[in-house]
Motif scaffolding. Structure first.
Motif, PDB file in Angstrom:
ATOM      1  N   ARG A 143       0.910  -1.302  -0.209  1.00 28.59           N
ATOM      2  CA  ARG A 143       0.089   0.007  -0.226  1.00 28.59           C
ATOM      3  C   ARG A 143       0.894   1.211  -0.021  1.00 28.59           C
ATOM      4  O   ARG A 143       0.660   2.241  -0.887  1.00 28.59           O
ATOM      5  CB  ARG A 143      -1.077   0.010   1.117  1.00 28.59           C
ATOM      6  CG  ARG A 143      -2.313  -0.958   1.179  1.00 28.59           C
ATOM      7  CD  ARG A 143      -2.700  -1.012   2.301  1.00 28.59           C
ATOM      8  NE  ARG A 143      -3.968  -2.125   1.951  1.00 28.59           N
ATOM      9  CZ  ARG A 143      -4.649  -2.325   3.070  1.00 28.59           C
ATOM     10  NH1 ARG A 143      -4.480  -2.172   4.296  1.00 28.59           N
ATOM     11  NH2 ARG A 143      -5.589  -3.405   2.864  1.00 28.59           N
ATOM     12  N   LEU A 144       1.710   1.232   0.945  1.00 28.30           N
ATOM     13  CA  LEU A 144       2.453   2.743   1.224  1.00 28.30           C
ATOM     14  C   LEU A 144       3.446   2.889  -0.435  1.00 28.30           C
ATOM     15  O   LEU A 144       3.447   3.976  -0.714  1.00 28.30           O
ATOM     16  CB  LEU A 144       3.613   2.275   2.212  1.00 28.30           C
ATOM     17  CG  LEU A 144       3.212   2.572   3.486  1.00 28.30           C
ATOM     18  CD1 LEU A 144       4.443   2.357   4.460  1.00 28.30           C
ATOM     19  CD2 LEU A 144       2.985   4.061   3.538  1.00 28.30           C
ATOM     20  N   PHE A 183       1.832  -2.002  13.180  1.00 32.42           N
ATOM     21  CA  PHE A 183       0.955  -1.092  12.458  1.00 32.42           C
ATOM     22  C   PHE A 183      -0.088  -1.936  11.495  1.00 32.42           C
ATOM     23  O   PHE A 183      -0.976  -1.416  11.255  1.00 32.42           O
ATOM     24  CB  PHE A 183       2.152  -0.320  11.770  1.00 32.42           C
ATOM     25  CG  PHE A 183       1.586   0.912  10.689  1.00 32.42           C
ATOM     26  CD1 PHE A 183       1.039   1.831  11.213  1.00 32.42           C
ATOM     27  CD2 PHE A 183       1.496   0.346   9.512  1.00 32.42           C
ATOM     28  CE1 PHE A 183       0.359   2.838  10.525  1.00 32.42           C
ATOM     29  CE2 PHE A 183       1.012   1.532   8.660  1.00 32.42           C
ATOM     30  CZ  PHE A 183       0.519   2.606   8.889  1.00 32.42           C
ATOM     31  N   VAL A 187      -3.544  -0.592  12.354  1.00 32.65           N
ATOM     32  CA  VAL A 187      -3.894   0.776  11.612  1.00 32.65           C
ATOM     33  C   VAL A 187      -4.146   0.030  10.171  1.00 32.65           C
ATOM     34  O   VAL A 187      -5.148   0.402   9.629  1.00 32.65           O
ATOM     35  CB  VAL A 187      -2.713   1.441  11.843  1.00 32.65           C
ATOM     36  CG1 VAL A 187      -3.294   2.720  10.903  1.00 32.65           C
ATOM     37  CG2 VAL A 187      -2.487   2.001  13.019  1.00 32.65           C
ATOM     38  N   CYS A 188      -3.240  -0.359   9.432  1.00 30.75           N
ATOM     39  CA  CYS A 188      -3.368  -0.732   8.001  1.00 30.75           C
ATOM     40  C   CYS A 188      -4.009  -2.064   7.691  1.00 30.75           C
ATOM     41  O   CYS A 188      -3.195  -3.072   7.449  1.00 30.75           O
ATOM     42  CB  CYS A 188      -1.866  -0.706   7.391  1.00 30.75           C
ATOM     43  SG  CYS A 188      -1.910  -0.639   5.553  1.00 30.75           S
ATOM     44  N   PRO A 193      -8.984  -0.155   6.880  1.00 34.79           N
ATOM     45  CA  PRO A 193      -7.833   0.357   7.364  1.00 34.79           C
ATOM     46  C   PRO A 193      -8.151   1.721   7.696  1.00 34.79           C
ATOM     47  O   PRO A 193      -9.004   2.507   7.198  1.00 34.79           O
ATOM     48  CB  PRO A 193      -6.743   0.479   6.211  1.00 34.79           C
ATOM     49  CG  PRO A 193      -7.496   0.346   5.079  1.00 34.79           C
ATOM     50  CD  PRO A 193      -8.717  -0.409   5.279  1.00 34.79           C
ATOM     51  N   LEU A 194      -7.147   2.268   8.975  1.00 34.24           N
ATOM     52  CA  LEU A 194      -7.686   3.567   9.425  1.00 34.24           C
ATOM     53  C   LEU A 194      -6.958   4.689   8.570  1.00 34.24           C
ATOM     54  O   LEU A 194      -6.243   5.365   9.343  1.00 34.24           O
ATOM     55  CB  LEU A 194      -7.297   3.634  10.823  1.00 34.24           C
ATOM     56  CG  LEU A 194      -7.990   2.568  11.803  1.00 34.24           C
ATOM     57  CD1 LEU A 194      -7.381   2.393  13.359  1.00 34.24           C
ATOM     58  CD2 LEU A 194      -9.398   2.515  11.715  1.00 34.24           C
ATOM     59  N   CYS A 195      -7.085   4.661   7.516  1.00 33.05           N
ATOM     60  CA  CYS A 195      -6.527   5.751   6.517  1.00 33.05           C
ATOM     61  C   CYS A 195      -6.462   7.154   7.034  1.00 33.05           C
ATOM     62  O   CYS A 195      -5.581   7.885   6.979  1.00 33.05           O
ATOM     63  CB  CYS A 195      -6.859   5.526   5.097  1.00 33.05           C
ATOM     64  SG  CYS A 195      -6.530   3.962   4.488  1.00 33.05           S
ATOM     65  N   CYS A 198      -4.506   7.797   9.751  1.00 29.84           N
ATOM     66  CA  CYS A 198      -2.906   7.293   9.632  1.00 29.84           C
ATOM     67  C   CYS A 198      -1.918   8.476   9.554  1.00 29.84           C
ATOM     68  O   CYS A 198      -1.965   9.230   8.862  1.00 29.84           O
ATOM     69  CB  CYS A 198      -2.842   6.454   8.476  1.00 29.84           C
ATOM     70  SG  CYS A 198      -1.495   5.555   8.033  1.00 29.84           S
ATOM     71  N   LYS A 201      -0.283   8.657   6.094  1.00 29.62           N
ATOM     72  CA  LYS A 201      -1.474   9.176   4.923  1.00 29.62           C
ATOM     73  C   LYS A 201      -0.618   9.895   3.991  1.00 29.62           C
ATOM     74  O   LYS A 201      -0.574   9.474   2.591  1.00 29.62           O
ATOM     75  CB  LYS A 201      -2.485   9.623   5.802  1.00 29.62           C
ATOM     76  CG  LYS A 201      -3.610   9.865   4.703  1.00 29.62           C
ATOM     77  CD  LYS A 201      -4.862  10.518   5.498  1.00 29.62           C
ATOM     78  CE  LYS A 201      -4.636  11.952   5.639  1.00 29.62           C
ATOM     79  NZ  LYS A 201      -5.911  12.333   6.556  1.00 29.62           N
ATOM     80  N   CYS A 204       1.414   7.795   1.433  1.00 34.68           N
ATOM     81  CA  CYS A 204       0.930   6.486   1.183  1.00 34.68           C
ATOM     82  C   CYS A 204       0.535   6.432  -0.240  1.00 34.68           C
ATOM     83  O   CYS A 204      -0.575   7.486  -0.536  1.00 34.68           O
ATOM     84  CB  CYS A 204       0.183   6.088   2.143  1.00 34.68           C
ATOM     85  SG  CYS A 204      -0.687   4.295   1.530  1.00 34.68           S
ATOM     86  N   TYR A 207      -3.281   5.106  -0.869  1.00 31.69           N
ATOM     87  CA  TYR A 207      -4.130   5.849  -0.427  1.00 31.69           C
ATOM     88  C   TYR A 207      -4.257   7.152  -1.575  1.00 31.69           C
ATOM     89  O   TYR A 207      -5.561   7.470  -1.901  1.00 31.69           O
ATOM     90  CB  TYR A 207      -3.720   6.569   0.808  1.00 31.69           C
ATOM     91  CG  TYR A 207      -4.575   7.601   1.460  1.00 31.69           C
ATOM     92  CD1 TYR A 207      -5.836   7.169   1.794  1.00 31.69           C
ATOM     93  CD2 TYR A 207      -4.486   8.913   1.348  1.00 31.69           C
ATOM     94  CE1 TYR A 207      -6.858   8.085   2.597  1.00 31.69           C
ATOM     95  CE2 TYR A 207      -5.170   9.804   1.876  1.00 31.69           C
ATOM     96  CZ  TYR A 207      -6.561   9.153   2.450  1.00 31.69           C
ATOM     97  OH  TYR A 207      -7.293  10.238   2.936  1.00 31.69           O
ATOM     98  N   VAL A 212      -6.456   1.451  -2.079  1.00 27.70           N
ATOM     99  CA  VAL A 212      -5.884   0.785  -0.832  1.00 27.70           C
ATOM    100  C   VAL A 212      -6.419  -0.630  -0.881  1.00 27.70           C
ATOM    101  O   VAL A 212      -5.895  -1.794  -0.552  1.00 27.70           O
ATOM    102  CB  VAL A 212      -6.182   1.669   0.314  1.00 27.70           C
ATOM    103  CG1 VAL A 212      -6.264   0.844   1.676  1.00 27.70           C
ATOM    104  CG2 VAL A 212      -5.644   2.888   0.542  1.00 27.70           C
TER     105      VAL A 212
HETATM  106  S1  SF4 Z   1      -2.930   5.486   4.548  1.00 28.45           S
HETATM  107 FE1  SF4 Z   1      -4.318   3.600   4.736  1.00 28.45          FE
HETATM  108  S2  SF4 Z   1      -3.278   2.382   3.414  1.00 28.45           S
HETATM  109 FE2  SF4 Z   1      -1.976   3.881   3.570  1.00 28.45          FE
HETATM  110  S3  SF4 Z   1      -0.286   2.990   5.296  1.00 28.45           S
HETATM  111 FE3  SF4 Z   1      -2.119   4.458   6.295  1.00 28.45          FE
HETATM  112  S4  SF4 Z   1      -3.582   2.656   6.840  1.00 28.45           S
HETATM  113 FE4  SF4 Z   1      -2.338   1.919   5.144  1.00 28.45          FE
END
Ligand code: SF4
Length: 341
Positions: A143-144, A183, A187-188, A193-195, A198, A201, A204, A207, A212
């Motif tokens: 994702r990142l 993490f 979170v992810c 996921p708690l974007c 985050c 964010k 990422c 995102y 995602v």
């Molecule tokens: S923004 Fe969302 S998808 Fe990206 S690292 Fe954070 S929780 Fe994960």
């Protein structure tokens, strides 16, 4: 991307307080990492505590017999992990004089220890810069960096391992590895996921590109086969017949009721017990049907009950055990649910 700094900062405040993170030893790391494979922390935690209480050292683990290990493991699934740990504990006693080997390469010679567990022990217990790549790490990195390489392809695995090795903090490799896994778990997360909250964010890519939920990418679907098991609770008064599974198949080493496996649903039925016993004059009643799903197999099971008047009527390698003593044996969850619920 400098991931180590924000991740370690977050981990120092929000990281999970877990018993194997206090007074760290390689034994605790090994025990916890293998128990937690394919297992949620909430489910695995009581198992770690139980194992650590009853077998507090690698020596005690090696000296235990396999039945005790499987009994402690009961209900956790993937029982080959427990059997492999027993072999590994004996390897450590015999080859390494009772001390865990300290290098990634030597750790990988232990039964059941692959890249992931060897990296976890090397980094957390021995402070070596070896990156762990588990499901959490695949998800966070894919994702990142918005990576669409399949995580179940050999090319994808190599790519993610190299990326993880580049990102690890060489000063605090153990904390970094635990931070990225926490993490991913907190979170992810796979779903929802708690974007919005985050702290990564801004960095990422998935995102920002709105993909995602499409990360990580997997190429293959797991092929699941169907199997048909008829189990028979054969009893005489207070005694009930059980058998240890010794073939190279699911649940090796665990106990079960007399079983007849058939090829398809049409062959299922009470009459199958005639393969084990002369059924003349016996009353066989069906108790219930239950579907049990394992990672690669769907088991269609039916449980029957039959009372016999002579133990010799059941031919084969069975033990006759008093009902009250059944709890001393390790059964797969499917069977223990039948027997004890
Ligand atoms: S923004 Fe969302 S998808 Fe990206 S690292 Fe954070 S929780 Fe994960």
């Amino acid at each position: 991307m400098n991931l180590a700094e924000p991740l370690l900062g977050w981990y120092s405040k929000e990281g999970r307080d877990l018993p194997w993170r206090q007074n760290i030893t390689p034994y605790k790391v090994w025990l916890s990492e293998i128990i937690m494979q394919q297992t949620r922390v909430a489910q695995g935690l009581p198992y770690f505590e139980k194992f650590f209480r009853e077998l507090p050292t690698i020596e005690a683990f090696a000296k235990a017999d396999q039945d005790q290990i499987l009994h402690l493991w009961q209900g956790l699934g993937y029982y080959s992990r427990g059997r492999n740990m027993h072999v590994a504990a004996n390897q450590i006693m015999e080859t390494y004089d009772g001390s865990f080997p300290t290098t990634f390469k030597e750790l990988k010679t232990l039964k059941g220890v692959g890249d992931y567990t060897a990296a976890a022990i090397a980094s957390i217990a021995f402070n070596q810069p070896k990156a762990v790549v588990d499901g959490n790490v695949y998800r966070v990195l894919s994702r990142l960096f918005n990576i669409d390489k399949p995580i179940d392809s050999s090319g994808g695995k190599k790519y993610f391992q190299e990326l993880a090795d580049e990102l690890i903090d060489p000063e605090s490799p153990g904390d970094y590895n635990q931070a990225i896994m926490d993490f991913g778990a907190m979170v992810c997360t796979p779903k929802n996921p708690l974007c919005e909250k985050c702290f990564l964010k801004e960095k990422c890519e998935a995102y920002h590109d709105g993909v995602v939920q499409e990360r990580p990418v997997k190429s293959k679907k797991v092929k699941v086969s169907n199997r048909y098991f008829d189990y028979f609770e054969v009893y005489k008064g207070d005694l009930i017949a059980i058998q240890q599974r010794d073939q190279n198949d699911v649940w090796k080493g665990l106990y079960q009721l007399p079983l007849v496996e058939v090829k398809n649903r049409l062959e299922k039925g009470a009459a199958n017990i005639s393969q084990l016993i002369d059924t003349k004059g016996l009353e066989i009643s069906e108790v219930y049907e239950k579907k049990h799903v394992l990672s690669h197999q769907r088991l269609h099971t039916t449980f029957y009950k039959v009372e016999i008047d002579d133990l010799k009527h059941l031919n084969g390698d069975y033990r006759w055990v008093k009902r009250n003593d059944l709890h001393q044996y390790a059964f797969p969850k499917l069977i223990s649910n039948y027997l004890f619920d």
